[in-house]
Scaffold this active site. Structure first.
Site, mmCIF file in Angstrom:
data_model
loop_
_atom_site.group_PDB
_atom_site.id
_atom_site.type_symbol
_atom_site.label_atom_id
_atom_site.label_comp_id
_atom_site.label_asym_id
_atom_site.label_seq_id
_atom_site.Cartn_x
_atom_site.Cartn_y
_atom_site.Cartn_z
ATOM 1 N N ASP A 195 0.851 -1.201 0.000
ATOM 2 C CA ASP A 195 0.000 0.000 0.000
ATOM 3 C C ASP A 195 0.879 1.240 0.000
ATOM 4 O OD1 ASP A 195 -2.928 1.066 0.693
ATOM 5 O OD2 ASP A 195 -1.457 2.250 1.815
ATOM 6 N N TYR A 224 3.343 9.874 -0.677
ATOM 7 C CA TYR A 224 4.437 9.291 0.123
ATOM 8 C C TYR A 224 5.790 9.514 -0.564
ATOM 9 C CZ TYR A 224 0.618 6.622 2.419
ATOM 10 O OH TYR A 224 -0.532 6.237 3.063
HETATM 11 P P1 NAD Z 1 0.839 1.457 11.950
HETATM 12 O O1 NAD Z 1 -0.299 1.419 12.885
HETATM 13 O O2 NAD Z 1 1.061 0.344 10.985
HETATM 14 O O3 NAD Z 1 2.096 1.714 12.845
HETATM 15 C C1 NAD Z 1 3.399 1.632 12.351
HETATM 16 C C2 NAD Z 1 4.344 1.772 13.532
HETATM 17 O O4 NAD Z 1 4.043 0.770 14.507
HETATM 18 C C3 NAD Z 1 5.786 1.527 13.118
HETATM 19 O O5 NAD Z 1 6.384 2.690 12.626
HETATM 20 C C4 NAD Z 1 6.401 1.045 14.426
HETATM 21 O O6 NAD Z 1 6.703 2.161 15.228
HETATM 22 C C5 NAD Z 1 5.244 0.294 15.061
HETATM 23 N N1 NAD Z 1 5.309 -1.179 14.862
HETATM 24 C C6 NAD Z 1 5.082 -1.877 13.701
HETATM 25 N N2 NAD Z 1 5.180 -3.197 13.918
HETATM 26 C C7 NAD Z 1 5.482 -3.346 15.239
HETATM 27 C C8 NAD Z 1 5.712 -4.470 16.056
HETATM 28 N N3 NAD Z 1 5.627 -5.719 15.597
HETATM 29 N N4 NAD Z 1 6.004 -4.248 17.369
HETATM 30 C C9 NAD Z 1 6.068 -2.992 17.852
HETATM 31 N N5 NAD Z 1 5.860 -1.883 17.146
HETATM 32 C C10 NAD Z 1 5.562 -2.058 15.830
HETATM 33 O O7 NAD Z 1 0.743 2.884 11.188
HETATM 34 P P2 NAD Z 1 0.803 3.402 9.703
HETATM 35 O O8 NAD Z 1 2.090 3.097 9.047
HETATM 36 O O9 NAD Z 1 0.382 4.798 9.781
HETATM 37 O O10 NAD Z 1 -0.371 2.589 8.981
HETATM 38 C C11 NAD Z 1 -0.139 1.459 8.146
HETATM 39 C C12 NAD Z 1 -0.304 1.818 6.695
HETATM 40 O O11 NAD Z 1 -1.594 2.418 6.479
HETATM 41 C C13 NAD Z 1 0.657 2.918 6.214
HETATM 42 O O12 NAD Z 1 1.972 2.467 6.050
HETATM 43 C C14 NAD Z 1 -0.029 3.346 4.936
HETATM 44 O O13 NAD Z 1 0.190 2.392 3.916
HETATM 45 C C15 NAD Z 1 -1.489 3.328 5.389
HETATM 46 N N6 NAD Z 1 -1.910 4.680 5.863
HETATM 47 C C16 NAD Z 1 -2.862 5.324 5.114
HETATM 48 C C17 NAD Z 1 -3.315 6.585 5.487
HETATM 49 C C18 NAD Z 1 -4.365 7.240 4.656
HETATM 50 O O14 NAD Z 1 -4.620 8.445 4.851
HETATM 51 N N7 NAD Z 1 -4.982 6.537 3.739
HETATM 52 C C19 NAD Z 1 -2.801 7.228 6.630
HETATM 53 C C20 NAD Z 1 -1.841 6.557 7.376
HETATM 54 C C21 NAD Z 1 -1.426 5.279 6.992
#
Ligand code: NAD
Length: 272
Positions: free
Chosen positions: A45, A50
């Site tokens: 995704d 980005y």
């Molecule tokens: P997320 O909830 O996936 O959190 C990511 C963070 O969680 C990492 O940076 C790390 O700090 C922590 N993490 C990940 N795996 C872990 C583990 N196993 N143990 C401990 N900590 C851990 O947040 P995100 O990246 O914002 O959301 C996921 C995806 O959703 C994004 O990468 C993107 O593709 C999408 N997204 C879309 C929008 C939108 O407006 N459409 C906004 C934000 C994110």
């Protein structure tokens, strides 16, 4: 490991677990997505905003994985709305990704100040008809903005929206259920900003010998969400993918449901 797929309301399928690249440095994206593909992820995704579509594309090309085994999503940014402009933007994204089509193309945010999301949305089926994307959907359209989209009669396959145990989109969910629009949960782990180990999730995780992150991912899967947690760290990527050998009980799912408290983790990404 074969990731389960969900069938969308347009009859196409989507792998329920993927890998997100929000805030992944463009310089590091090729390496990080290569790691994710090696771990086993086949659903990536990304988004034009980005700035890392080229890195995603390079990792895909280098992987040698057949195109039909991959599911790639990208999104139209807010300053490219409008019928003609969104088509140009999709073309640019495809060029950066090195692909002739994506699997899912989303409007990234509603743009109420320009009142042009509907015009943009009405152009989206033509991108599907031209084979530039397989499915179409929206992102961040909550109960305030989704009705205008639904009024067009063109039903999005997904709504990618903030969703985690403390913010489950209670107000928007009835509309999504009514139209069989799949929830793609962004920020599925609360973006790492919440200490979930200290909640009932920590207890449930211990009972299964899993981490709090794996427990939350499992909760999303059992709630029927599409989910793509992000991590730059290969061990965590592997951990987040290792969620198919345990199952939460109905009571455990309900206990996690009970954490809802309206917490929006990323206020900086509210509609502009
Ligand atoms: P997320 O909830 O996936 O959190 C990511 C963070 O969680 C990492 O940076 C790390 O700090 C922590 N993490 C990940 N795996 C872990 C583990 N196993 N143990 C401990 N900590 C851990 O947040 P995100 O990246 O914002 O959301 C996921 C995806 O959703 C994004 O990468 C993107 O593709 C999408 N997204 C879309 C929008 C939108 O407006 N459409 C906004 C934000 C994110």
């Amino acid at each position: 490991m074969t990731v389960p797929t969900l069938t969308l309301n347009d009859g196409k399928t989507i792998p329920q677990l993927g890998f997100g690249v929000f805030k992944v440095d463009p310089e590091e994206t090729e390496r990080i997505v290569t790691d994710a593909l090696e771990v086993g992820y086949r659903h990536i995704d990304t988004a034009a905003v980005y700035g890392n579509e080229e890195g995603v594309g390079r990792a895909i090309a280098k992987s040698g994985i057949a195109r039909d085994e991959l599911f790639v999503t990208t999104k139209l940014w807010n300053d490219r709305h409008g019928a003609d402009e969104s088509k140009r933007a999709l073309g640019e994204s495809l060029e950066k990704l090195g692909l002739d089509h994506v699997d899912l193309y989303l409007i990234h945010w509603p743009t109420p100040e320009n009142n042009n999301s509907v015009e943009t949305w009405e152009a989206f089926p033509s991108y599907r008809d031209q084979g530039l994307t397989t499915s179409i959907g929206v992102s961040n359209f909550d109960h305030r903005y989704l009705p205008q989209i639904l009024d067009t009669g063109i039903i999005p396959a997904v709504d990618q929206i903030e969703c985690h145990p403390q913010f489950q989109q209670i107000e928007t969910r009835p509309l999504l259920t009514e139209h069989d629009i799949k929830v793609e949960a962004w920020g599925p782990l609360g973006q790492g900003k919440v200490d979930y180990a200290d909640t009932v999730i920590g207890e449930i995780a211990s009972a299964h010998g899993k981490s709090w992150a794996q427990t939350i991912i499992r909760w999303h899967l059992q709630r029927g969400h599409v989910v793509f947690p992000k991590s730059n760290n290969r061990d965590r990527m592997a951990q987040n993918f290792d969620v198919f050998d345990f199952e939460l009980t109905t009571a455990e799912v309900a206990a996690i449901d009970g954490l809802e408290n309206g917490l929006i983790v990323n206020k900086s990404v509210e509609p502009v």
